[in-house]
Write a protein that holds these residues in place. Structure first.
Motif, mmCIF file in Angstrom:
data_model
loop_
_atom_site.group_PDB
_atom_site.id
_atom_site.type_symbol
_atom_site.label_atom_id
_atom_site.label_comp_id
_atom_site.label_asym_id
_atom_site.label_seq_id
_atom_site.Cartn_x
_atom_site.Cartn_y
_atom_site.Cartn_z
ATOM 1 N N GLU A 204 17.275 20.250 -8.788
ATOM 2 C CA GLU A 204 17.869 20.762 -7.540
ATOM 3 C C GLU A 204 18.238 19.626 -6.594
ATOM 4 O O GLU A 204 19.110 19.780 -5.729
ATOM 5 C CB GLU A 204 16.915 21.732 -6.834
ATOM 6 C CG GLU A 204 16.646 23.020 -7.608
ATOM 7 C CD GLU A 204 15.573 22.884 -8.674
ATOM 8 O OE1 GLU A 204 14.939 21.808 -8.764
ATOM 9 O OE2 GLU A 204 15.377 23.837 -9.437
ATOM 10 N N TYR A 205 17.585 18.481 -6.720
ATOM 11 C CA TYR A 205 17.828 17.360 -5.804
ATOM 12 C C TYR A 205 19.023 16.494 -6.207
ATOM 13 O O TYR A 205 19.474 15.652 -5.447
ATOM 14 C CB TYR A 205 16.605 16.436 -5.760
ATOM 15 C CG TYR A 205 15.358 17.092 -5.209
ATOM 16 C CD1 TYR A 205 15.306 17.507 -3.880
ATOM 17 C CD2 TYR A 205 14.243 17.282 -6.007
ATOM 18 C CE1 TYR A 205 14.158 18.106 -3.379
ATOM 19 C CE2 TYR A 205 13.091 17.869 -5.511
ATOM 20 C CZ TYR A 205 13.059 18.278 -4.194
ATOM 21 O OH TYR A 205 11.927 18.871 -3.687
ATOM 22 N N VAL A 206 19.487 16.679 -7.417
ATOM 23 C CA VAL A 206 20.467 15.765 -7.997
ATOM 24 C C VAL A 206 21.805 15.828 -7.268
ATOM 25 O O VAL A 206 22.271 16.917 -6.922
ATOM 26 C CB VAL A 206 20.652 16.135 -9.489
ATOM 27 C CG1 VAL A 206 21.898 15.503 -10.070
ATOM 28 C CG2 VAL A 206 19.410 15.754 -10.280
ATOM 29 N N ASP A 207 22.436 14.653 -7.046
ATOM 30 C CA ASP A 207 23.798 14.697 -6.496
ATOM 31 C C ASP A 207 24.802 13.884 -7.307
ATOM 32 O O ASP A 207 25.943 13.746 -6.902
ATOM 33 C CB ASP A 207 23.824 14.313 -5.010
ATOM 34 C CG ASP A 207 23.405 12.875 -4.772
ATOM 35 O OD1 ASP A 207 23.123 12.165 -5.756
ATOM 36 O OD2 ASP A 207 23.356 12.465 -3.593
ATOM 37 N N ASP A 208 24.374 13.370 -8.464
ATOM 38 C CA ASP A 208 25.310 12.656 -9.329
ATOM 39 C C ASP A 208 26.176 13.686 -10.058
ATOM 40 O O ASP A 208 25.659 14.539 -10.780
ATOM 41 C CB ASP A 208 24.504 11.822 -10.344
ATOM 42 C CG ASP A 208 25.405 11.104 -11.331
ATOM 43 O OD1 ASP A 208 26.622 11.392 -11.369
ATOM 44 O OD2 ASP A 208 24.894 10.255 -12.082
ATOM 45 N N PRO A 209 27.527 13.627 -9.878
ATOM 46 C CA PRO A 209 28.385 14.641 -10.498
ATOM 47 C C PRO A 209 28.350 14.609 -12.031
ATOM 48 O O PRO A 209 28.709 15.600 -12.677
ATOM 49 C CB PRO A 209 29.789 14.299 -9.984
ATOM 50 C CG PRO A 209 29.697 12.917 -9.411
ATOM 51 C CD PRO A 209 28.260 12.669 -9.050
ATOM 52 N N ASP A 210 27.904 13.489 -12.618
ATOM 53 C CA ASP A 210 27.848 13.402 -14.080
ATOM 54 C C ASP A 210 26.503 13.887 -14.634
ATOM 55 O O ASP A 210 26.208 13.762 -15.809
ATOM 56 C CB ASP A 210 28.102 11.941 -14.521
ATOM 57 C CG ASP A 210 28.088 11.795 -16.035
ATOM 58 O OD1 ASP A 210 28.634 12.704 -16.716
ATOM 59 O OD2 ASP A 210 27.510 10.814 -16.541
ATOM 60 N N PHE A 211 25.679 14.448 -13.754
ATOM 61 C CA PHE A 211 24.341 14.852 -14.191
ATOM 62 C C PHE A 211 24.424 16.201 -14.923
ATOM 63 O O PHE A 211 25.005 17.160 -14.413
ATOM 64 C CB PHE A 211 23.416 14.983 -12.977
ATOM 65 C CG PHE A 211 21.968 15.075 -13.356
ATOM 66 C CD1 PHE A 211 21.163 13.951 -13.331
ATOM 67 C CD2 PHE A 211 21.409 16.282 -13.747
ATOM 68 C CE1 PHE A 211 19.828 14.030 -13.682
ATOM 69 C CE2 PHE A 211 20.081 16.369 -14.105
ATOM 70 C CZ PHE A 211 19.285 15.241 -14.071
ATOM 71 N N PRO A 212 23.840 16.300 -16.122
ATOM 72 C CA PRO A 212 23.969 17.561 -16.875
ATOM 73 C C PRO A 212 22.998 18.645 -16.429
ATOM 74 O O PRO A 212 21.828 18.372 -16.186
ATOM 75 C CB PRO A 212 23.622 17.126 -18.308
ATOM 76 C CG PRO A 212 22.714 15.948 -18.150
ATOM 77 C CD PRO A 212 23.109 15.251 -16.865
ATOM 78 N N ASP A 213 23.501 19.880 -16.337
ATOM 79 C CA ASP A 213 22.643 21.050 -16.181
ATOM 80 C C ASP A 213 22.544 21.640 -17.580
ATOM 81 O O ASP A 213 23.393 22.417 -18.007
ATOM 82 C CB ASP A 213 23.301 22.031 -15.202
ATOM 83 C CG ASP A 213 22.597 23.387 -15.192
ATOM 84 O OD1 ASP A 213 21.638 23.584 -15.962
ATOM 85 O OD2 ASP A 213 23.023 24.254 -14.408
#
Ligand SMILES: Cc1ncc(COP(=O)(O)O)c(C=O)c1O
Length: 373
Positions: A204-213
């Motif tokens: 939920e904290y992530v803000d890197d657009p390349d981070f996978p869900d």
């Protein structure tokens, strides 16, 4: 009688999990007051108003066992993740789910892979089963994700005997992460019989657009298991609720080792309310992101090296044994987390608090570093 010898060697030689120091213990030991704990990556805002109201209401029914299948919470999660409730396993914290995975799928005949400096529960869960742990060296100093997971090195350790690979994304205690392209390539390289457990406790904290869900990848990768928690951004660490998303067949196996009623009724009610409280989640995430910038800038000002982070915490390098710095901060009523148990004796992990708490932590750190022990 030496009862320790009645245990398997695997259990006897386990190093127990080391939790953050509780505030009460610090204040009792040091005779101080008004301490703050920034040691266990908890949400400084705590539970939201909706969860607290749900907890109060749920107290009326605690004479009854909880819904052992957690139907109502699973229904909400299924809708959110676009899966069926058969894909969901609820846990007493995501820690519980990680242990269930190890119990259900590991034996003395098989192996599990994780990275050096990966979350401390993986080695404990694996070793307790007697399975062989294969630990991949972390990315080296100088790499932008130094101390983070080296997916190539992890893939090289995987073979037909590998039942589980653990990937913490982002990882605790390093805060490092892996991007979508690299993670997809990694999963493709693994044998179909290897479960890839992607632990997304901090997503939920992530803000890197390349981070996978990766909760969106379940159909693409049948061997994928995703774990999530209500302990961090949802502010319910003390209640213990987490879950896994997987193929129904995997969830079915976890259900065999799951303790009956493993998630209590108050936790089930609070988790449902927390999912509906978007405002509290938004505030919690904004507090963490803003605080991360504040703490990183403060460390830069002090000339303290730290790793990048997508979580609600930062790993800093004291450049000398961290124990004395930790101790000097304790004396000022600030509890952070030494990570000597991760073989990182010079590092401290700082949980991001409120703006005021962060300020106090940075001041305590500045003083601790200046006393030059
Ligand atoms: C990476 C990671 N996974 C899982 C957990 C377990 O959290 P919980 O059992 O509270 O869900 C933690 C807790 O700190 C964590 O850092």
């Amino acid at each position: 009688m030496d009862f320790t010898n009645l245990c398997s060697a695997a259990v006897r030689t386990l190093a127990p999990y080391v939790p953050g120091k509780p505030i009460e213990e610090l204040e009792r030991e040091y005779g101080i007051r008004d301490s703050i704990k920034l040691a266990s990556n908890e949400n400084p805002l705590g539970a939201g108003p909706r969860a607290i109201a749900a907890i109060a209401a749920a107290c009326r029914d605690i004479g009854l066992y909880p819904d052992g299948n957690g139907f109502a919470l699973k229904q909400m999660l299924a809708q959110r993740h676009g899966c069926t409730i058969e894909c969901i396993t609820l846990g007493n914290g995501s820690n519980d789910v990680l242990v269930m995975l190890a119990e259900a799928f590991l034996t003395t005949e098989v192996e599990a892979v994780y990275s050096q400096y990966a979350f401390a529960v993986y080695p404990i869960a694996v070793q307790a089963t007697g399975a062989q742990a294969r630990v991949a060296p972390a990315l080296p100093e100088g790499h932008p994700m130094a101390l983070g997971h080296d997916l190539d090195a992890m893939a090289r350790l995987a073979n037909e005997k590998t039942r589980i690979v653990f990937v913490a994304n982002p990882n605790n205690p390093t805060g490092t992460w892996v991007g979508a392209v690299a993670l997809r390539q990694f999963i493709r390289k693994l044998p179909a019989s290897t479960l890839v457990v992607v632990d997304e406790a901090y997503i939920e904290y992530v803000d890197d657009p390349d981070f996978p869900d990766t909760s969106r990848w379940l159909a693409e990768f049948p061997n994928l298991v995703v774990t999530r928690t209500f302990s961090k951004a949802y502010g319910l660490a003390g209640l213990r609720v987490g879950y896994a998303l997987s193929q129904p067949a995997v969830a079915g196996m976890l259900n065999r080792v799951r303790q009956a009623f493993n998630v209590n009724s108050i936790a089930l009610a609070a988790a449902r309310a927390a999912l509906e409280d978007e405002e509290h989640l938004r505030k919690s995430v904004a507090t963490a992101r803003e605080g991360l910038r504040q703490v990183a800038a403060g460390l830069d000002e002090l000339g303290v090296r730290h790793l990048p982070s997508q979580g609600n915490f930062l790993l800093m390098d004291c450049g000398r044994p961290a124990a004395a710095v930790y101790e000097a901060m304790l004396r000022q009523g600030v509890i952070v987390r030494p990570v000597g148990n991760y073989q990182l004796p010079n590092h401290l992990r700082l949980t991001i608090g409120t703006g005021q708490q962060n300020q106090r932590m940075l001041a305590a750190l500045k003083h601790a570093l200046s006393v030059g022990i």
